[in-house]
Motif scaffolding. Structure first.
Motif, PDB file in Angstrom:
ATOM      1  N   VAL A 105      65.075  26.948 -39.912  1.00 55.28           N
ATOM      2  CA  VAL A 105      65.322  27.797 -41.080  1.00 55.28           C
ATOM      3  C   VAL A 105      66.163  29.008 -40.695  1.00 55.28           C
ATOM      4  CG1 VAL A 105      64.224  29.239 -42.831  1.00 55.28           C
ATOM      5  CG2 VAL A 105      63.218  27.037 -42.215  1.00 55.28           C
ATOM      6  N   LEU A 106      65.830  29.621 -39.551  1.00 54.12           N
ATOM      7  CA  LEU A 106      66.521  30.840 -39.136  1.00 54.12           C
ATOM      8  C   LEU A 106      67.947  30.569 -38.683  1.00 54.12           C
ATOM      9  CD1 LEU A 106      66.420  33.867 -38.479  1.00 54.12           C
ATOM     10  CD2 LEU A 106      65.485  33.265 -36.233  1.00 54.12           C
ATOM     11  N   LEU A 107      68.117  29.578 -37.832  1.00 54.03           N
ATOM     12  CA  LEU A 107      69.431  29.255 -37.281  1.00 54.03           C
ATOM     13  C   LEU A 107      69.835  27.851 -37.686  1.00 54.03           C
ATOM     14  CD1 LEU A 107      69.508  30.718 -33.665  1.00 54.03           C
ATOM     15  CD2 LEU A 107      70.681  31.544 -35.676  1.00 54.03           C
ATOM     16  N   ARG A 108      70.147  27.710 -38.955  1.00 51.54           N
ATOM     17  CA  ARG A 108      70.625  26.406 -39.416  1.00 51.54           C
ATOM     18  C   ARG A 108      71.996  26.138 -38.800  1.00 51.54           C
ATOM     19  NH1 ARG A 108      68.721  28.490 -44.523  1.00 51.54           N
ATOM     20  NH2 ARG A 108      70.846  29.002 -45.115  1.00 51.54           N
ATOM     21  N   PRO A 109      72.224  24.937 -38.268  1.00 49.25           N
ATOM     22  CA  PRO A 109      73.558  24.625 -37.746  1.00 49.25           C
ATOM     23  C   PRO A 109      74.607  24.832 -38.844  1.00 49.25           C
ATOM     24  CG  PRO A 109      71.993  22.927 -37.119  1.00 49.25           C
ATOM     25  CD  PRO A 109      71.281  23.813 -38.107  1.00 49.25           C
ATOM     26  N   VAL A 110      75.742  25.379 -38.466  1.00 44.40           N
ATOM     27  CA  VAL A 110      76.787  25.593 -39.463  1.00 44.40           C
ATOM     28  C   VAL A 110      77.279  24.248 -39.986  1.00 44.40           C
ATOM     29  CG1 VAL A 110      77.510  27.761 -38.427  1.00 44.40           C
ATOM     30  CG2 VAL A 110      78.591  25.643 -37.698  1.00 44.40           C
ATOM     31  N   PRO A 111      77.711  24.193 -41.252  1.00 48.27           N
ATOM     32  CA  PRO A 111      78.235  22.933 -41.785  1.00 48.27           C
ATOM     33  C   PRO A 111      79.446  22.452 -40.987  1.00 48.27           C
ATOM     34  CG  PRO A 111      77.844  24.521 -43.550  1.00 48.27           C
ATOM     35  CD  PRO A 111      77.694  25.262 -42.270  1.00 48.27           C
TER      36      PRO A 111
END
Length: 344
Positions: A105-111
């Motif tokens: 949730v905190l560090l979602r991989p960038v699209p």
């Protein structure tokens, strides 16, 4: 082991009683097996001690009975140990699963794709068991382009994680509504001050906390990018085999230190055209040292990978970084790679 001890007892004189050695069987079993199997091995060891006593015709002697009682007591203790260890292992597994969800949730991989940009991200934790830390990154799509942030919270423990989470939440919200980059960074500074103000003023951990960050705005229509640096290492631009450090003229103070003066969030523009590759990173990358104390040569490593796609670039750098430090980082490291796709 039980069989070996029983055979050894049979082969030795009757006056030598080896039954007490059977305690090693349940003790060793408890180090790796379940409580149920440990109890079964303990019971088997007790039964073997009884058989040894019968064989030696000394089961009724005080020496054998004391040894047998000691074996029973030790077996019960190691079963209790196995029960406590299994409960702690289940709790640790649950904590790790929660930490994994929190990091997601905190560090979602960038699209992988945002408008005309092809992106990739990577995060390397300094601690082998750690799932979350103070390094942050995020990318948000706006009506005119893409905005990104990468930063490093300098606090420790839960305060750093709390500040990182709060900062990312504000960025994801404010990046869409703040028309200008300076206004966005000012909102981040204000939110950081609010977070610290809600903590105990006497808490030295919070008082010493701040975040170095680089906030970027990449236009869809024009081949440029704008950067406001708040004490963060400069991004690297990879272009035609060259590595260019995008140093801003006068960086602003790190977020959280704005109260020391009146920070001026002045964006600096750089060209960012088709097939250019931009590398953002935290100082956990460039401050990583090998056994001889030599810093990781990021620019030299990146120069060999200028023709790669973002994901391949980050994989190559991460592999080189871990090899440089011998597989163990001294600080968390986060990276983002962005390529402007040709023809878009």
């Amino acid at each position: 082991m039980i069989v070996v001890i029983m055979v050894a007892d049979v082969l030795t004189p009757v006056s030598v009683h080896l039954g007490p050695l059977l305690v090693v069987a349940p003790a060793i079993t408890a180090s790796f097996a379940s409580p149920r199997l440990t109890a079964a091995i303990g019971a088997l060891a007790v039964a073997a001690d009884v058989l040894i006593g019968i064989h030696d015709e000394g089961l009724g002697t005080l020496n054998v009975q004391v040894g047998l009682g000691g074996l029973v007591v030790v077996s019960l203790f190691v079963v209790l140990f196995a029960l406590i260890r299994d409960r702690q292992r289940r709790e640790l597994t649950q904590v790790r699963s929660v930490a994994t969800v929190v990091q997601t949730v905190l560090l979602r991989p960038v699209p992988e794709r945002l408008g005309p940009l092809h992106l990739a991200s990577a995060y390397l934790a300094a601690e082998a068991e750690a799932q979350i830390g103070g390094d942050i990154y995020a990318a948000v799509r706006t009506s005119h382009g893409t905005r990104l942030i990468i930063g490093d919270a300098r606090g420790k423990g839960l305060p750093a994680i709390s500040e990182a989470a709060a900062l990312l939440g504000v960025f994801r919200e404010a990046a869409r509504r703040s028309p200008e980059l300076p206004a966005l960074v000012a909102d981040l500074e204000d939110s950081f001050d609010l977070t610290q103000g809600q903590s105990d003023a006497a808490d030295e951990v919070y008082a010493e906390s701040f975040v170095t960050a680089a906030v970027l705005d990449i236009s869809d229509e024009r081949p440029i990018l704008s950067i406001v640096s708040c004490g963060h290492p400069p991004p690297l631009l990879l272009r035609e085999g060259r590595v260019i450090s995008l140093d801003v003229g006068r960086p602003a103070p790190p977020l959280g230190l704005g109260g020391l003066g009146e920070p001026q969030y002045v964006p600096t523009e750089f060209s960012f055209g088709e097939d250019d590759l931009l590398l953002l990173y935290t100082d956990g990358v460039i401050e990583a040292r090998d056994a001889a104390g030599i810093f990781f040569p990021l620019e030299r490593k990146a120069a060999r990978l200028t023709g790669e796609q973002p994901a391949a670039l980050l994989k190559g750098i991460c592999d080189d970084l871990l090899e440089h430090v011998g597989g163990r980082l001294g600080d968390d490291a986060a990276l983002i790679a962005i390529r402007r796709i040709a023809g878009t």
